[in-house]
Scaffold this active site. Structure first.
Site, short mmCIF file in Angstrom:
data_model
loop_
_atom_site.label_atom_id
_atom_site.label_comp_id
_atom_site.label_asym_id
_atom_site.label_seq_id
_atom_site.Cartn_x
_atom_site.Cartn_y
_atom_site.Cartn_z
N ARG A 50 46.24 57.25 38.26
CA ARG A 50 45.74 57.03 39.63
C ARG A 50 44.33 57.61 39.81
NH1 ARG A 50 47.08 60.19 43.56
NH2 ARG A 50 49.12 60.69 42.69
N TYR A 103 36.86 37.05 57.73
CA TYR A 103 38.26 37.08 57.27
C TYR A 103 39.13 37.80 58.31
CZ TYR A 103 42.28 37.65 54.26
OH TYR A 103 43.56 37.60 53.75
N ASP A 171 30.58 42.38 53.11
CA ASP A 171 31.63 41.72 52.32
C ASP A 171 30.97 40.58 51.55
OD1 ASP A 171 33.68 40.04 51.42
OD2 ASP A 171 35.04 40.64 53.03
N LYS A 196 38.97 36.13 44.04
CA LYS A 196 38.40 34.78 44.19
C LYS A 196 37.58 34.39 42.94
CE LYS A 196 40.01 35.62 48.33
NZ LYS A 196 41.34 35.19 48.73
N1 PLP Z 1 37.21 39.24 52.31
C1 PLP Z 1 37.19 37.90 52.39
C2 PLP Z 1 35.94 37.22 52.85
C3 PLP Z 1 38.31 37.15 52.05
O1 PLP Z 1 38.28 35.82 52.14
C4 PLP Z 1 39.48 37.83 51.61
C5 PLP Z 1 40.71 37.08 51.25
O2 PLP Z 1 40.80 35.88 51.40
C6 PLP Z 1 39.47 39.22 51.56
C7 PLP Z 1 38.32 39.89 51.90
C8 PLP Z 1 40.68 39.98 51.13
O3 PLP Z 1 40.86 39.89 49.74
P1 PLP Z 1 42.28 40.10 49.03
O4 PLP Z 1 43.11 38.91 49.36
O5 PLP Z 1 41.91 40.23 47.58
O6 PLP Z 1 42.87 41.36 49.58
#
Ligand code: PLP
Length: 367
Positions: A50, A103, A171, A196
């Site tokens: 961890r 998101y 992000d 992604k």
């Molecule tokens: N940020 C964006 C723009 C996203 O589209 C997503 C998920 O679709 C996330 C963060 C969260 O990612 P995760 O699904 O890997 O937790």
């Protein structure tokens, strides 16, 4: 690594190992929860899974290189990365701006959890980010925003945040470091889902934080250690394995998105299209200044839900699924996830199929 190389070259180099004769060219994963300790109090680099792991370190150095950061930290998901950063930065009394058009689960976390801890949460659309940031302590921006694909002017927002002394977190999930480098535009931290395009095979969940402020990164690392939102070493290795081809895949996804956006833009069955790469998209000017590639997502509106279902049913290539950045082209009606969009809104996530095949398939399916 120096700036002489293109993105694909950098990603291939970033996942290679030191050229030691007899060693594997790509390091195998180190799958361990615990490591041998020294007999005295001296701490070895790795002691417990961890705290650290050699495969994390290899992935982190590749991600830091791609984001143009001094360091990166991997997490068990994009949400784990984002919420860890928010817990570090947003304390009782903090004014936090989150994207109203980004998101949706990040917004939910801020409103349902952080607000109850005394954080003032303000939601702002991409176009209103700079205005909302004028009296904020922490600003989280997402650009292009998922799912509407509006773009935030990162250089301007970073200047506003610097003037006020607030922290800017970006992000970078939809753009990826192959599309834009928020740290070079003035952001303090990058957060992202590696689920992604970076891992790109729709088979794992991962996230990361990248930055160059040593104290900030140390605080995020402590948060990961204590809250335990870690990535398994095998998943870390899978991301590493995929990262070498991520530049190539992302190029094709962007090429497919551009071609599809141009085709759909002229199609009578499509009410409107958003894609930052379209010259007449409202975001294009800012996107062209700060992005190297415009991403693999296209947002469209058809007449209603049935029209979106018919598109998928008649297509030979599309899959109806959520997420994006994988090798298959997919369609997601975001209203089903609670996004503030219409019934006929669809987010199309481009895969790596041949461009001509995709365009012909969409033309047939929309007839
Ligand atoms: N940020 C964006 C723009 C996203 O589209 C997503 C998920 O679709 C996330 C963060 C969260 O990612 P995760 O699904 O890997 O937790």
């Amino acid at each position: 690594m120096d700036g002489l190389y293109g993105d694909s070259t950098r990603s291939v180099k970033a996942v290679g190992s030191e050229p030691v004769p007899g060693n594997p060219v790509v390091a195998p994963p180190v799958i361990a929860s615990t490591f041998h300790l020294s007999p005295d109090e001296a701490q070895p680099l790795d002691k417990y899974g961890r705290y650290s792991n050699p495969t994390w370190r290899q992935l982190e150095s590749a991600l830091a290189e791609l984001e143009g950061a001094a360091a990166a930290l991997v997490f068990g998901s994009g949400m784990a990365a984002i919420t860890s950063v928010l817990r570090v930065l947003a304390k009782p009394g903090t004014k936090l701006v989150v994207p109203a058009d980004g998101y949706n689960q990040v917004r939910r976390y801020a409103k349902e959890y952080l607000a109850s801890q005394g954080v003032t949460v303000v939601e702002a659309e991409s176009a209103g980010m700079c205005a909302a940031a004028s009296d904020a302590d922490v600003v989280l921006a997402e650009t292009p925003a998922n799912p509407g694909l509006d773009v935030v002017d990162l250089h301007r927002l970073a200047m506003d945040c610097r003037r006020r002394g607030s922290t800017l977190v970006v992000d970078n999930t939809t753009a990826t470091p192959f599309g834009q480098q928020p740290l070079s535009l003035g952001a303090d931290l990058v957060v992202a889902s590696a689920t992604k395009a970076l891992s790109g095979h729709s088979d794992l969940i991962a996230g990361y934080v990248a930055g160059s402020h040593p104290e900030l990164m140390a605080a995020v690392e402590q948060e990961r250690l204590l809250a335990g939102a870690i990535l398994g070493p095998f998943e870390a290795w899978l991301v590493l394995r995929s990262l070498g081809s991520a530049g190539l895949r992302f190029d094709r996804q962007c090429q497919n998105a551009q071609a599809l956006a141009v085709m759909l833009r002229a199609h009578p069955a499509v009410r409107w299209v958003r894609y930052p790469g379209l010259p007449d998209d409202p975001s294009h000017q800012v996107a062209a200044q700060q992005m190297k590639r415009f991403g693999g997502l296209v947002a469209i509106e058809l007449t209603d839900a049935d029209a979106v279902h018919a598109l998928v049913d008649r297509s030979a290539l599309l899959v109806a699924s959520t997420s994006f950045g994988g090798i298959h082209t997919s369609v997601d009606r975001r209203i089903r996830w609670g996004d503030p969009v219409s019934d006929g809104f669809a987010r199309i996530a481009l895969g790596i199929e041949d461009t001509d095949d995709l365009i012909s398939d969409f033309e047939r399916a929309l007839q």
